[in-house]
Design an enzyme around this catalytic site. Structure first.
Site, PDB file in Angstrom:
ATOM      1  N   GLU A 159      44.670  44.050  37.047  1.00 40.17           N
ATOM      2  CA  GLU A 159      44.910  42.603  37.030  1.00 40.17           C
ATOM      3  C   GLU A 159      45.786  42.132  35.875  1.00 40.17           C
ATOM      4  O   GLU A 159      45.341  41.334  35.023  1.00 40.17           O
ATOM      5  CB  GLU A 159      43.581  41.851  36.994  1.00 40.17           C
ATOM      6  N   GLU A 342      38.534  45.675  44.149  1.00 39.86           N
ATOM      7  CA  GLU A 342      37.383  44.890  43.689  1.00 39.86           C
ATOM      8  C   GLU A 342      37.093  43.770  44.658  1.00 39.86           C
ATOM      9  O   GLU A 342      38.024  43.125  45.178  1.00 39.86           O
ATOM     10  CB  GLU A 342      37.651  44.222  42.321  1.00 39.86           C
TER      11      GLU A 342
HETATM   12  C1  GAL Z   1      37.896  40.926  37.629  1.00 37.49           C
HETATM   13  C2  GAL Z   1      37.873  42.017  36.584  1.00 37.49           C
HETATM   14  C3  GAL Z   1      36.552  42.722  36.468  1.00 37.49           C
HETATM   15  C4  GAL Z   1      35.358  41.807  36.622  1.00 37.49           C
HETATM   16  C5  GAL Z   1      35.529  40.896  37.828  1.00 37.49           C
HETATM   17  C6  GAL Z   1      34.410  39.913  38.038  1.00 37.49           C
HETATM   18  O1  GAL Z   1      38.855  39.972  37.279  1.00 37.49           O
HETATM   19  O2  GAL Z   1      38.844  42.981  36.866  1.00 37.49           O
HETATM   20  O3  GAL Z   1      36.543  43.427  35.267  1.00 37.49           O
HETATM   21  O4  GAL Z   1      35.055  41.162  35.469  1.00 37.49           O
HETATM   22  O5  GAL Z   1      36.733  40.206  37.732  1.00 37.49           O
HETATM   23  O6  GAL Z   1      34.681  38.681  37.494  1.00 37.49           O
END
Ligand code: GAL
Length: 435
Positions: A159, A342
């Site tokens: 990200e 994710e």
């Molecule tokens: C993303 C990040 C993760 C985690 C997730 C939940 O932006 O890559 O590390 O924190 O959000 O908020």
């Protein structure tokens, strides 16, 4: 609710990041950030979920949940605690962890920068330093050499868009700059260049070792943006935001094309610099007009009056349809394999997670039916963890962690997800039992 069937080639597992779970490292910029009291409730990254000492226990839990894949990050500050000094202890730790995963039949996807780096790199101005790409490249080469044949899949930068935004615009991540547009673009440029260089290094180093199965990509946060109202300036702001938060990074990291204002042209030549696109998807963002002089970034709000079931514990909208929309768009444009690197929900009492998983996998089923080459789903997250500056309160885990005892308990939604990982489907029986 209808059953869902996924192809047997579709792989499922979960994702984590080192700083959020490991604990014990005093050389990372996040430890120093916690010392300054910058994490909610004055929390620290020093213990987290103590994963560093519980790797085997946690891999056994992944096995219990039938994981086939696992996305993890390597903490740069454990490998290079001081500039130019390599830690054999850190190297051995990750070699052993990866070995244990491979032996458990779980395929690792390794992220090389997931929001954290050594404090010495931070003190040099981190990604705004013109030599940042050089430092990162040296680390990347080292990791590829010590992981050798055990890892063939890498995510270079996690990200870059959220990282640059939270670091230089929103002041949430070290060094906590606010509305520093110049640094936002400077760091963004270096993050893009760092990816391009890393892409080449990983491929060439592994080729020298005789491997031709290397897969390198990014994990980009794709938010689903929608304009609230009809204001022409807000519409413009949405376009600018979409460009500077999404497209500018995609141009750079996928096509090697630096576009205004981070640069012009192709520093590494025209080409394709991703073997897959990792998509991190969480929510829909409504863009409102803003009084902020940095109007470029508009103002993101959640739609007013949404019922509780549409909101997660951090107040973000649960909007599964957005996953379909962002993935479809990015696939149509680049035609590269998609991994969902994710997707998850903070849900402390575990009342929404199973449904969240069902609804997002439903969108994936639709994408597959519409011929999108989507191959993986990494749920965020395996364990409850340090949600950066928001501390330990948000509970993203399929597994609950009691931070006083470090006891792990697989949540009901984790059991549900474990069954999906195994069966590659959600049957009527599973719907009746879990949803
Ligand atoms: C993303 C990040 C993760 C985690 C997730 C939940 O932006 O890559 O590390 O924190 O959000 O908020």
């Amino acid at each position: 609710m209808k059953p869902i069937k996924l192809p047997s080639s579709f792989l499922l597992g979960s994702a984590t990041a080192a700083t959020q779970i490991e604990g014990g490292d005093k050389n990372s910029n996040w430890y120093h950030w916690s010392l300054k009291g910058m994490i909610a409730n004055n929390e620290s990254s020093i213990v987290a979920a103590d994963h560093y000492n519980r790797v085997i226990e946690d891999i056994n839990l992944m096995k219990e949940m039938n994981h086939e894949i696992y996305r993890m990050s390597i903490e740069w500050s454990r490998i290079e605690p001081e500039e130019g000094v390599w830690s054999q202890k850190g190297i051995k730790h990750y070699q052993d962890e990866i070995q244990a995963l491979v032996e458990a039949g779980i395929k690792p996807l390794v992220t090389l920068h997931h929001f954290s780096h050594p404090q010495w790199f931070e003190e040099k101005g981190q990604w705004t330093n013109r030599d940042s790409v050089k430092y990162f490249s040296r680390f990347v080469k080292k990791v590829v050499s010590f992981l050798g044949d055990s890892v063939n899949e890498y995510c270079t930068i996690n990200e870059p868009n959220v990282f640059a935004m939270d670091t230089f615009m929103d002041g949430k991540y070290p060094p906590g700059k606010k509305d520093d547009i110049l640094s936002y673009f400077k760091a963004s440029k270096n993050l893009i260049l760092a990816h391009l260089k890393a892409y080449k290094i990983i491929h060439s180093e592994r080729k020298k070792m005789g491997y031709n199965d290397t897969m390198v990509g990014i994990a980009i946060h794709l938010a689903y943006f929608e304009v609230s109202g009809n204001n022409i300036l807000t519409k413009l702001s949405e376009k600018l935001m979409n460009y500077s938060f999404h497209q500018m990074f995609l141009n750079g990291m996928i096509e090697g094309h630096l576009t205004f204002p981070v640069g012009l042209g192709y520093p590494h030549g025209k080409g394709i610099y991703c073997d897959f696109i990792g998509v991190n998807y969480y929510s829909r963002h409504l863009i409102h007009s803003s009084n902020n002089p940095a109007m470029l970034f508009g103002e993101v709000k959640v739609e007013a009056g949404l019922p509780d079931e549409k909101l997660n514990d951090l107040g973000w909208e649960i909007y599964p349809e957005g996953l379909y929309k962002v993935v479809k768009e990015v696939f149509e444009k680049y035609k590269l394999p998609i991994y969902i690197t994710e997707n998850g929900i903070p849900d402390a009492n575990d009342s929404k997670r199973a449904k969240f998983i069902y609804n997002h996998l439903k969108e994936i089923e639709k994408l597959i039916a519409d011929d999108v080459d989507i191959r993986r789903y990494y749920h965020w997250s395996l364990l409850d963890n340090l949600e950066w500056n928001d501390g330990y309160a948000p509970r993203f885990g399929l597994i609950e962690v009691d931070y006083y005892t470090q006891k792990r308990t697989i949540r009901e939604s984790g059991r549900f997800y474990g069954t999906i990982c195994k069966e590659k489907e959600i049957t009527k029986k599973m719907i009746d039992k879990y949803l």
